[in-house]
Structures are given as structure tokens and as C-alpha cells.
Design a protein around this motif. Structure first.
Motif, mmCIF file in Angstrom:
data_model
loop_
_atom_site.group_PDB
_atom_site.id
_atom_site.type_symbol
_atom_site.label_atom_id
_atom_site.label_comp_id
_atom_site.label_asym_id
_atom_site.label_seq_id
_atom_site.Cartn_x
_atom_site.Cartn_y
_atom_site.Cartn_z
ATOM 1 N N VAL A 275 25.114 47.995 16.143
ATOM 2 C CA VAL A 275 25.465 49.340 15.676
ATOM 3 C C VAL A 275 24.637 50.395 16.404
ATOM 4 O O VAL A 275 25.149 51.459 16.764
ATOM 5 N N ALA A 278 26.176 50.892 19.675
ATOM 6 C CA ALA A 278 27.437 51.629 19.541
ATOM 7 C C ALA A 278 27.178 53.117 19.356
ATOM 8 O O ALA A 278 27.841 53.956 19.973
ATOM 9 N N ARG A 279 26.188 53.450 18.528
ATOM 10 C CA ARG A 279 25.880 54.869 18.298
ATOM 11 C C ARG A 279 25.351 55.528 19.569
ATOM 12 O O ARG A 279 25.616 56.700 19.832
ATOM 13 N N GLU A 307 33.895 47.566 13.516
ATOM 14 C CA GLU A 307 34.115 48.391 12.326
ATOM 15 C C GLU A 307 33.401 47.799 11.112
ATOM 16 O O GLU A 307 32.790 48.522 10.320
ATOM 17 N N TYR A 310 29.649 48.332 11.568
ATOM 18 C CA TYR A 310 29.307 49.754 11.545
ATOM 19 C C TYR A 310 29.289 50.281 10.109
ATOM 20 O O TYR A 310 28.371 50.993 9.702
ATOM 21 N N THR A 314 25.895 51.751 8.434
ATOM 22 C CA THR A 314 25.843 53.209 8.315
ATOM 23 C C THR A 314 26.579 53.759 7.097
ATOM 24 O O THR A 314 26.329 54.896 6.685
ATOM 25 N N VAL A 318 33.437 54.172 12.618
ATOM 26 C CA VAL A 318 33.134 54.540 14.003
ATOM 27 C C VAL A 318 33.798 55.871 14.342
ATOM 28 O O VAL A 318 33.186 56.751 14.947
#
Length: 374
Positions: A275, A278-279, A307, A310, A314, A318
Motif C-alpha cells: 500500500v 501504491a500511495r 483494492e 488498500y 487506509t 485507490v
């Protein structure tokens, strides 16, 4: 108003941007800026206000005597001359920096905490170490500190730093006094074959993109709001020049945007690290029109797995984070440019002006025009 800052540094450029943003809304204010020391230029122009940093020769009594200026803001230094005129100082909030570093690293399930300051033990570096140590002590933790060899060249320091890093109890979280010093820690870890972030996690200060995004692994950093500080400095001086009631011995502080996490403090858990990566990809490419499958492809995983991970880490999707990053860019362009509103969308990843306007209003409770005016 003259801005005398070392524009080689990201902080100084951001602060200058804040000054110019204030000046754009006050057409009676002329702003010039320079990073060199042309004293004849000062004498000829005689600016009525000055923003200057610790390294500038304009801090000397002789140079100040040549200026017709009625007010000064000193950046990251104490006034050294001409205390009879109104002045302010603006510095980083060292206590808030230390608390932010403490909160971030304590949330990483680490055994050890350490600090790497500047080799010359600058006062601001020592202040950060001391406040970090106190914050950790309040949480029942102790701090280990790297002491650089006296009067040593970088290679000698590097060997000493490598030995110290190898002998640290791990996993360990290190706060470095600034991004440049944090980069040296990351470089030394790589040479000593110490895994970052599994064995050591590293955090810097200033969020200098030239360092943070290009260092391997990318560097997490605490971001002071230098641009807002420049705006506040210009606002103080403008108040003096226009006769407003302003405290003429003022201490200003750079506020904090917060910590920007990158791979150097990614959790060792595989899901959290995925994650974080990805961020980071979203932060770099959100305005380029990327989609959720693009993010998944950059990590080599399926959209479904991304997904799931994520949302678990979070609590958001996404797409929500991609959209939030794009909207922040829109707000930035509304603040800093005079570009027509209908032309802003494509620069921020939005192809439809009407969709952007609707989304902006539903998200922030005001139109783009209202936001720009405010």
C-alpha cells in the motif's frame, strides 16, 4: 521589499513562493529577490523591507546601515544588528517536528530509536535531538545518538556511521536532522548491506523532493510549510509598512504539513508495504490520468488484491486517493496561478471541466471561483 535567501535550497524557494503569492494580492507591494550579495544594488534601490537568512551578509550592521528599510524578517536566525527597527524572526517549530517524528516511529513496532544529527552539531540539530529524546522518554523509550568523528572527512564519517548502524539493536527507527543527512544514512545502509525498511527505518526533515523521491529507497520526511511561512513573513512586513497595528518584535513559526511517508518507513508487513508503494505511485502520477489498473500494474499485482489491501490499511479506495491527490493539485493551481478555471482540469488529470467543477463543489463546499477568491 527585498527577499535575500539562498535559493539553492527547497525551503528558501518555497518561502519565496509564499512571499510572491502574498505580493500578487497586494499590487502596491514590489518584491525583488536575490541569493547573491550585490551591496551597491541595495544602496541604489533602498528597499523599505527585507527578508534575510542567517548566511546573508545583509545581516551585518554595515549593510543594514546602507538600507532605507523600516522592517526586517530574519529567517532561522536571531537578529544580529539594528534592533531599533521593527523585526520578526521565523523559525521551524522544533518541538512539533520532534513530536511528529516520535509519533510516526512509535507506530512502527520498533525496538530501538536513534538520531543522526549534523556532523558539526548545529544548534538546531541539537535542539531536535534533545526534544526527540525527551518525547521518547515520556513514552518510556530511550534514544541512541550517532556522534560523528571530530574534524573527519566524509569517508571517515561513513565508516564510523556504518559500524554504528551495524551494531544498532534492530529493528530500529532513525530520525535524521535533515533530508541530506537522512540520505547519507540510507546510502550507508546500502553499502553496509543493512535492509531498509526491514532492519532500519529512516525519517528526514524538509521533504525535499530532489532528495526524497530519488534516494533508494525513497525517503520519508516531515514537511514544514515553508510557503505559508513566506506568506506570513510578507504579511508581517506589509503590516509595518502600511501602518497596521503589528507587534514589532514578533516570533513566527513554520507550521507543519505533516509527515510524508515513502518506502524508508514502510511497515515490514507485506500488505502495508504494498500500500505504501501504491500511495507513492499515486503521489507521483495522479495528475497524469492514471487508473486503478495502472497502479496495480506498477506493483505487479491484480486490481482485486490491491483494492483489498488498500482498503484494509487506509480505509479508503485507490480511486478515492487518486481523486484526492488530483483535487489537491487543482487547489494548488487555483492558489498559485491565474490560469483560466476551465483550463486547469487537464493539468490535474481531469478531462471534463464540468465534472471537475461539480466534484470540487461537492468535496469542498464552494466553487472553484470562490476558492480562488478566498
Amino acid at each position: 521589499m527585498l527577499v535575500q535567501l539562498d535559493l539553492r535550497h527547497t525551503a528558501s524557494r518555497a518561502m519565496t513562493s509564499g512571499v510572491l503569492r502574498f505580493a500578487a494580492a497586494h499590487r502596491d507591494l514590489e518584491v525583488q529577490f536575490t541569493s547573491c550579495e550585490p551591496n551597491d544594488y541595495y544602496r541604489a534601490w533602498k528597499p523599505n523591507a527585507l527578508i534575510t537568512d542567517a548566511s546573508s551578509q545583509t545581516c551585518t550592521r554595515e549593510t543594514l546601515a546602507d538600507l532605507a528599510g523600516r522592517a526586517i524578517v530574519y529567517v532561522n536566525t536571531t537578529p544580529r544588528a539594528d534592533l531599533r527597527r521593527p523585526y520578526a524572526t521565523i523559525t521551524t517549530d522544533e518541538r512539533q517536528l520532534a513530536l511528529t517524528a516520535t509519533d510516526l516511529l512509535l507506530g512502527k513496532n520498533l525496538n530501538t530509536f536513534a538520531f543522526v544529527g549534523t556532523p558539526e552539531k548545529a544548534k538546531w540539530s541539537e535542539a531536535r535531538r534533545r526534544l526527540f529524546q525527551a518525547a521518547l522518554k515520556d513514552r518510556g523509550k530511550r534514544l541512541l545518538t550517532f556522534t560523528a568523528p571530530a574534524a573527519a572527512d566524509w569517508r571517515t564519517q561513513e565508516r564510523a556511521l556504518a559500524d554504528w548502524l551495524l551494531n544498532l539493536p534492530k529493528p530500529c527507527g532513525i530520525w535524521a536532522a535533515c533530508d541530506a543527512r537522512a540520505k547519507q544514512v540510507l546510502d550507508t545502509c546500502r553499502l553496509a548491506k543493512i535492509d531498509v525498511p526491514d532492519q532500519i527505518q529512516v525519517l528526514g526533515v524538509d521533504d525535499d523532493n530532489y532528495i526524497c523521491e530519488l534516494t533508494l529507497p525513497s525517503l520519508s520526511s516531515i514537511a514544514p510549510d515553508f510557503e505559508a511561512g513566506g506568506f506570513a513573513a510578507a504579511e508581517f512586513l506589509y503590516g509595518i509598512l502600511t501602518g497596521s497595528k503589528v507587534a514589532t518584535r514578533t516570533v513566527l513559526k513554520f507550521s507543519l504539513k505533516g509527515a510524508v511517508e515513502r518506502l524508508s518507513t514502510a511497515d515490514v508487513n507485506g500488505t502495508a508495504r504494498r500500500v505504501t508503494a501504491a500511495r507513492e505511485y499515486i503521489r507521483k502520477h495522479a495528475t497524469a490520468g492514471i487508473s486503478v489498473p495502472d497502479v496495480a500494474a506498477s506493483l505487479g499485482v491484480s486490481t482485486r488484491l490491491l483494492e483489498k489491501n488498500y482498503r484494509a490499511v487506509t480505509g479508503r479506495t485507490v480511486l478515492a486517493d487518486i481523486q484526492a491527490m488530483r483535487l489537491e493539485k487543482v487547489k494548488d493551481m487555483l492558489r498559485k496561478t491565474t490560469m483560466p478555471i476551465d483550463n486547469i482540469g487537464p493539468f490535474c488529470g481531469f478531462n471534463s471541466p464540468s465534472h471537475l467543477k461539480t466534484l470540487f463543489r461537492s468535496t469542498f463546499g464552494m466553487t472553484m471561483s470562490d476558492y480562488r477568491r478566498s
